[in-house]
Design a protein around this motif. Structure first.
Motif, PDB file in Angstrom:
ATOM      1  N   ILE A 150      44.453  34.400  57.686  1.00 12.88           N
ATOM      2  CA  ILE A 150      44.040  34.289  56.290  1.00 12.88           C
ATOM      3  C   ILE A 150      44.479  32.931  55.742  1.00 12.88           C
ATOM      4  O   ILE A 150      45.664  32.608  55.690  1.00 12.88           O
ATOM      5  N   SER A 160      43.605  31.747  49.184  1.00 10.97           N
ATOM      6  CA  SER A 160      43.599  33.020  48.448  1.00 10.97           C
ATOM      7  C   SER A 160      42.521  32.943  47.384  1.00 10.97           C
ATOM      8  O   SER A 160      41.976  31.877  47.094  1.00 10.97           O
ATOM      9  N   ALA A 177      36.674  37.076  49.374  1.00 11.55           N
ATOM     10  CA  ALA A 177      37.053  36.813  50.762  1.00 11.55           C
ATOM     11  C   ALA A 177      35.807  36.527  51.584  1.00 11.55           C
ATOM     12  O   ALA A 177      34.808  37.249  51.496  1.00 11.55           O
ATOM     13  N   VAL A 181      34.772  36.403  55.354  1.00 12.21           N
ATOM     14  CA  VAL A 181      35.266  36.894  56.644  1.00 12.21           C
ATOM     15  C   VAL A 181      34.380  36.366  57.758  1.00 12.21           C
ATOM     16  O   VAL A 181      33.170  36.631  57.784  1.00 12.21           O
ATOM     17  N   ALA A 212      37.855  31.072  47.275  1.00 14.11           N
ATOM     18  CA  ALA A 212      37.898  32.300  48.072  1.00 14.11           C
ATOM     19  C   ALA A 212      38.908  32.157  49.198  1.00 14.11           C
ATOM     20  O   ALA A 212      39.258  31.050  49.613  1.00 14.11           O
ATOM     21  N   ALA A 213      39.372  33.287  49.696  1.00 16.06           N
ATOM     22  CA  ALA A 213      40.176  33.300  50.915  1.00 16.06           C
ATOM     23  C   ALA A 213      39.236  33.208  52.111  1.00 16.06           C
ATOM     24  O   ALA A 213      38.171  33.842  52.122  1.00 16.06           O
ATOM     25  N   TYR A 214      39.641  32.422  53.093  1.00 16.44           N
ATOM     26  CA  TYR A 214      38.887  32.322  54.342  1.00 16.44           C
ATOM     27  C   TYR A 214      39.636  33.143  55.383  1.00 16.44           C
ATOM     28  O   TYR A 214      40.815  32.884  55.668  1.00 16.44           O
ATOM     29  N   VAL A 215      38.944  34.123  55.974  1.00 16.90           N
ATOM     30  CA  VAL A 215      39.580  35.070  56.898  1.00 16.90           C
ATOM     31  C   VAL A 215      38.881  34.993  58.249  1.00 16.90           C
ATOM     32  O   VAL A 215      37.701  35.336  58.367  1.00 16.90           O
ATOM     33  N   VAL A 253      40.562  44.012  54.997  1.00 14.63           N
ATOM     34  CA  VAL A 253      40.323  43.010  53.960  1.00 14.63           C
ATOM     35  C   VAL A 253      39.913  43.684  52.658  1.00 14.63           C
ATOM     36  O   VAL A 253      40.420  43.354  51.577  1.00 14.63           O
ATOM     37  N   LEU A 265      42.939  42.882  50.439  1.00 14.45           N
ATOM     38  CA  LEU A 265      42.791  41.482  50.037  1.00 14.45           C
ATOM     39  C   LEU A 265      41.760  41.280  48.944  1.00 14.45           C
ATOM     40  O   LEU A 265      42.037  40.642  47.935  1.00 14.45           O
ATOM     41  N   SER A 266      40.568  41.803  49.132  1.00  8.91           N
ATOM     42  CA  SER A 266      39.515  41.591  48.150  1.00  8.91           C
ATOM     43  C   SER A 266      38.449  42.667  48.264  1.00  8.91           C
ATOM     44  O   SER A 266      38.058  43.044  49.371  1.00  8.91           O
ATOM     45  N   ILE A 301      33.541  40.849  49.270  1.00  2.70           N
ATOM     46  CA  ILE A 301      33.553  40.286  50.616  1.00  2.70           C
ATOM     47  C   ILE A 301      32.186  39.706  50.975  1.00  2.70           C
ATOM     48  O   ILE A 301      31.149  40.345  50.760  1.00  2.70           O
TER      49      ILE A 301
END
Length: 262
Positions: free
Chosen positions: A62, A65, A69, A71, A98-101, A127, A131-132, A135
């Motif tokens: 991850i 943030s 997210a 993914v 965004a979070a990059y997963v 996720v 996390l979010s 998605i």
């Protein structure tokens, strides 16, 4: 000539499902994924790593943030690559808030295809739960297949972008690739997302490279038609180097990904 699938004899079909026939320097391009991922980590730092399942490979890298997210489900013919080589597109995603997963999972033949698909779903579910709730899924090549499979079973994903994937496993089962994918007719049907497209609730964009081989172009076009989905063709690119453009916010693929985060 004995036809095995459509107009292909056995060798021609086997060649359609071995990308290195069409891109002999594929390993060089994949090395660039890894090298650029290392460069990205030098700039933004190591990821937070979370475990989503019981086996060692079931982890999430991850980066950044945010309320959303993105993914990333990697390719590699279901048997190569890990999440570690997939950090290269992270920066524009993080810059968009965004979070990059990067989702990691066990490769074939260490597990079966059903278990691999289940791991991907578990990662996405983690996720969503931790996390979010917002998605966007992205999958390339065999990762496009796994992403599409997940979409047939998960109804909370908002948007998805699949690139150069495989959506009907019949020709895979009939090809040399089945030596390690190990499909029978039941698994072929269950894990062919085009046959279960009515279950997909997400807004999907289907993309492929101009210089993908015939079967990967056909598979993508058929899946897009079945979904009634918008399409994006990577002009001038092959199966592997098109993916690199995801890291460029100005490229068509990069813009498509960022637009999904809006």
């Amino acid at each position: 000539m004995t036809k095995v699938f459509l107009e292909y004899d056995q060798k021609a079909l086997d060649d359609q499902y071995e990308q290195r026939v069409w891109v002999p320097h594929a390993d060089e391009i994949i090395r660039r994924y890894s090298e650029e991922s290392n460069s990205v980590r030098k700039r933004i730092g190591e990821p937070r790593v979370e475990r989503y399942g019981p086996s060692a490979p079931e982890t999430l890298d991850i980066y950044g943030s945010g309320k959303k997210a993105f993914v990333f489900v990697h390719g590699g013919a279901w048997r190569r690559q890990t999440s570690r080589e997939q950090a290269f597109p992270a920066e524009p995603i993080i810059a968009a808030g965004a979070a990059y997963v990067a989702l990691n999972f066990e490769n074939l033949p260490a597990v079966t295809l059903p278990e691999m698909a289940a791991q991907v779903r578990r990662g996405i579910e983690w996720v969503h739960q931790n996390l979010s709730r917002d998605i966007v899924l992205f999958g390339h090549s065999s990762g496009g297949h796994l992403t599409a499979c997940a979409l047939t079973r998960l109804d909370f994903v908002r948007k998805a972008l699949v690139v150069s994937g495989v959506y009907d496993l019949l020709p895979v089962r009939l090809s040399a690739r089945n030596d390690y994918v190990r499909l029978d007719e039941r698994l072929e049907n269950e894990y062919s997302p085009i046959r279960h497209a009515d279950r997909i609730k997400a807004a999907v964009t289907v993309s492929w490279a101009e210089h993908d081989n015939e079967e990967f172009r056909r598979q993508s076009q058929a899946f897009a038609a079945r979904l009634g989905a918008p399409t994006l063709v990577g002009k001038g690119f092959n199966h592997f180097d098109f993916l690199e453009t995801l890291a460029d916010a100005r490229s068509p693929l990069g813009r498509a990904a960022l637009n999904m985060l809006q």
